[in-house]
Enzyme design. Structure first.
Site, PDB file in Angstrom:
ATOM      1  N   GLN A   1      45.200  41.504  50.694  1.00  0.00           N
ATOM      2  CA  GLN A   1      46.461  42.274  50.737  1.00  0.00           C
ATOM      3  C   GLN A   1      47.497  41.673  51.672  1.00  0.00           C
ATOM      4  OE1 GLN A   1      47.526  44.739  48.890  1.00  0.00           O
ATOM      5  NE2 GLN A   1      45.589  44.952  47.820  1.00  0.00           N
TER       6      GLN A   1
ATOM      7  N   HIS B   1      37.765  47.627  51.549  1.00  0.00           N
ATOM      8  CA  HIS B   1      37.585  47.612  50.095  1.00  0.00           C
ATOM      9  C   HIS B   1      36.072  47.467  49.848  1.00  0.00           C
ATOM     10  CE1 HIS B   1      37.810  45.824  46.037  1.00  0.00           C
ATOM     11  NE2 HIS B   1      39.079  46.194  45.972  1.00  0.00           N
TER      12      HIS B   1
ATOM     13  N   LYS C   1      47.001  38.466  43.374  1.00  0.00           N
ATOM     14  CA  LYS C   1      47.789  39.393  44.201  1.00  0.00           C
ATOM     15  C   LYS C   1      49.020  38.713  44.786  1.00  0.00           C
ATOM     16  CE  LYS C   1      44.234  42.695  44.794  1.00  0.00           C
ATOM     17  NZ  LYS C   1      43.209  43.291  45.625  1.00  0.00           N
TER      18      LYS C   1
ATOM     19  N   ASP D   1      39.341  39.607  55.305  1.00  0.00           N
ATOM     20  CA  ASP D   1      39.708  39.746  53.898  1.00  0.00           C
ATOM     21  C   ASP D   1      41.231  39.766  53.826  1.00  0.00           C
ATOM     22  OD1 ASP D   1      40.582  40.888  51.530  1.00  0.00           O
ATOM     23  OD2 ASP D   1      39.091  42.494  51.508  1.00  0.00           O
TER      24      ASP D   1
ATOM     25  N   CYS E   1      39.051  51.579  45.244  1.00  0.00           N
ATOM     26  CA  CYS E   1      37.887  50.790  45.688  1.00  0.00           C
ATOM     27  C   CYS E   1      37.641  50.931  47.180  1.00  0.00           C
ATOM     28  CB  CYS E   1      38.034  49.305  45.337  1.00  0.00           C
ATOM     29  SG  CYS E   1      38.057  48.991  43.590  1.00  0.00           S
TER      30      CYS E   1
HETATM   31  C1  LIG Z   1      41.990  43.394  45.715  1.00  0.00           C
HETATM   32  C2  LIG Z   1      41.221  43.417  46.972  1.00  0.00           C
HETATM   33  C3  LIG Z   1      39.932  42.901  47.043  1.00  0.00           C
HETATM   34  C4  LIG Z   1      39.217  42.357  45.847  1.00  0.00           C
HETATM   35  O1  LIG Z   1      39.867  41.255  45.330  1.00  0.00           O
HETATM   36  P1  LIG Z   1      39.410  40.650  43.915  1.00  0.00           P
HETATM   37  O2  LIG Z   1      40.567  39.811  43.531  1.00  0.00           O
HETATM   38  O3  LIG Z   1      39.199  41.818  43.005  1.00  0.00           O
HETATM   39  O4  LIG Z   1      38.163  39.888  44.148  1.00  0.00           O
HETATM   40  C5  LIG Z   1      39.302  42.920  48.259  1.00  0.00           C
HETATM   41  N1  LIG Z   1      39.883  43.424  49.340  1.00  0.00           N
HETATM   42  C6  LIG Z   1      41.126  43.927  49.325  1.00  0.00           C
HETATM   43  C7  LIG Z   1      41.737  44.449  50.580  1.00  0.00           C
HETATM   44  C8  LIG Z   1      41.829  43.947  48.130  1.00  0.00           C
HETATM   45  O5  LIG Z   1      43.060  44.468  48.102  1.00  0.00           O
END
Ligand SMILES: *Cc1c(COP(=O)(O)O)cnc(C)c1O
Length: 408
Positions: free
Chosen positions: A205, A125, A228, A202, A366
């Site tokens: 997800q 992302h 999320k 990260d 993104c």
């Molecule tokens: C949604 C997402 C982000 C960004 O998260 P925010 O809540 O917008 O800060 C980063 N990495 C992944 C894989 C995402 O799905």
């Protein structure tokens, strides 16, 4: 495991938004990878906070301030347990994954020098790319990319070749939001540690779908966004190993993050407050905890199994549509389906689906480098949650067939 383990009708009653109509049709919400919907239990928590004990935390001696402080710190404890962190002070409240990554990237400014390398996966992302590029600009370090194959799977042999004593950081998502791939972080992390590099994963997800144990993974940094995983927007977390969090300098200066301030010198507060300058999103932290309670009440294993049932069902039905092209065909993936239909722009499909009450995401999600890799402008992405049903998948497939007829 079968659908009967989940009482979907009962679960759907927890989500008021699911009774909504969009353009005259009952809403089908398949944009869960962008943000999840919020159950009544979390909404009630928010309403209760503002109705009964809204106050600033950590400072006040009055009852409301104490109640708010307790509930906020209780939220932190729930997050700690959810990710199995060793200490509550290893959980830093942030506004979300983007904030968490920027906090770490900023902290590494004084720890990196020219010639150092940061490895980033090819399926990130933008929020796990841009902060590292900015860090490289500040320090003269170099960003290198771990490539993937056409299934959307990282090439582990290339990763091993990229690792060296110059590698200081490896950053990777646990699950790709654009493709759904579950990355083998349990292999990635020890390989990075073997060359002395730190690892940031990260988890935006993965956290809504997979049980994560940060101690077992031995990961240095892990991130999540509450919105999320059935929580509100504007709140998230950074997990960091105690030793790393002590080493990193504060991100922002202000109230809450200090021990003592004079005009000559300021000393910083202990963890986690060192990284939490200013009045935080108090209600958000409490609601994040309520969202975790909600997910735990169903169980991530049950959620994962049911979502995989939906994934298999939808993949099979979609593959019968003429001109269907899937992106992200890893064997280990979450319930995300990225696809295009030959000869049709994803945006046109998304617009027609919306007219039929179906919410999907179209575009680059993104993750422009992923789209560049497949040489496409974007995809249509359907992402499922445990409150979705096979009947909704059927409506989605029917709508797609109709959209295809209209657009070709
Ligand atoms: C949604 C997402 C982000 C960004 O998260 P925010 O809540 O917008 O800060 C980063 N990495 C992944 C894989 C995402 O799905």
């Amino acid at each position: 495991m079968t659908e009967t383990q989940l009482d979907i009708a009962k679960i759907r009653k927890d989500f008021p938004i699911l009774t909504r109509k969009v353009n005259g049709n009952p809403l089908v919400y398949f944009d869960n990878a962008a943000t999840s919907q919020t159950p009544r239990q979390v909404i009630d928590t928010i309403v209760e906070y503002y109705s009964r004990y809204n106050a600033n935390i950590h400072r006040g001696v009055h009852a409301l301030a104490q109640e708010a402080t307790e509930a906020y710190e209780e939220g932190r404890k729930k997050i700690q347990q959810f990710f199995n962190a060793a200490h509550t002070h290893e959980i830093i409240f942030t506004s979300g994954t983007t904030h968490s990554i920027n906090l770490v990237a900023n902290g590494f400014t004084s720890l990196l020098k020219k010639g150092d390398e940061i490895l980033v996966s090819a399926m990130e992302h933008h929020s796990n790319i841009v902060p590292w590029q900015m860090l490289c600009e500040r320090t003269g370090s170099t960003l290198k990319v771990i490539p993937m194959d056409t299934d959307g799977v990282l090439k582990m042999d290339d990763y091993k070749k990229l690792l060296s004593r110059r590698t200081k950081l490896v950053v990777c998502n646990h699950v790709s939001n654009a493709l759904g791939t579950i990355n083998p972080i349990e292999e990635i992390i020890p390989l990075a540690h073997a060359v002395g590099a730190a690892v940031l994963v990260d988890g935006a997800q993965s956290s809504p779908h997979l049980k994560v144990d940060v101690q077992k993974l031995d990961v240095d940094f892990y991130t999540a966004s509450a919105h999320k995983l059935c929580g509100p927007t504007g709140i998230g977390m950074l997990y960091g190993k105690q030793d790393w969090l002590k080493k990193l300098p504060p991100y922002q200066g202000g109230g809450e993050m200090i021990a003592e301030v004079t005009f000559e010198k300021t000393t910083y507060a202990d963890l986690p407050y060192k990284f939490e300058a200013g009045t935080p999103n108090i209600c958000g932290g409490i609601a994040f905890g309520a969202a975790i309670d909600y997910l735990n009440s169903i169980g991530l294993e049950v959620i994962d199994a049911y979502e995989h049932e939906l994934l298999a069902y939808a993949t099979e039905k979609l593959s019968r549509i003429e001109g269907m092209q899937f992106y992200g065909t890893a064997t280990r993936k979450t319930a995300v389906i990225s696809f295009n239909i030959k000869g049709i722009h994803p945006y046109d499909v998304g617009t027609l689906l919306d007219k039929m009450g179906i919410a999907v995401r179209t575009g680059h999600h993104c993750a422009q480098p992923v789209m560049d890799f497949f040489q496409i402008p974007g995809t249509i992405r359907a992402s499922f949650s445990f409150y979705n049903t096979k009947e909704e998948v059927d409506r989605f497939v029917e709508a797609l067939v109709k959209a295809r007829q209209m657009l070709t």
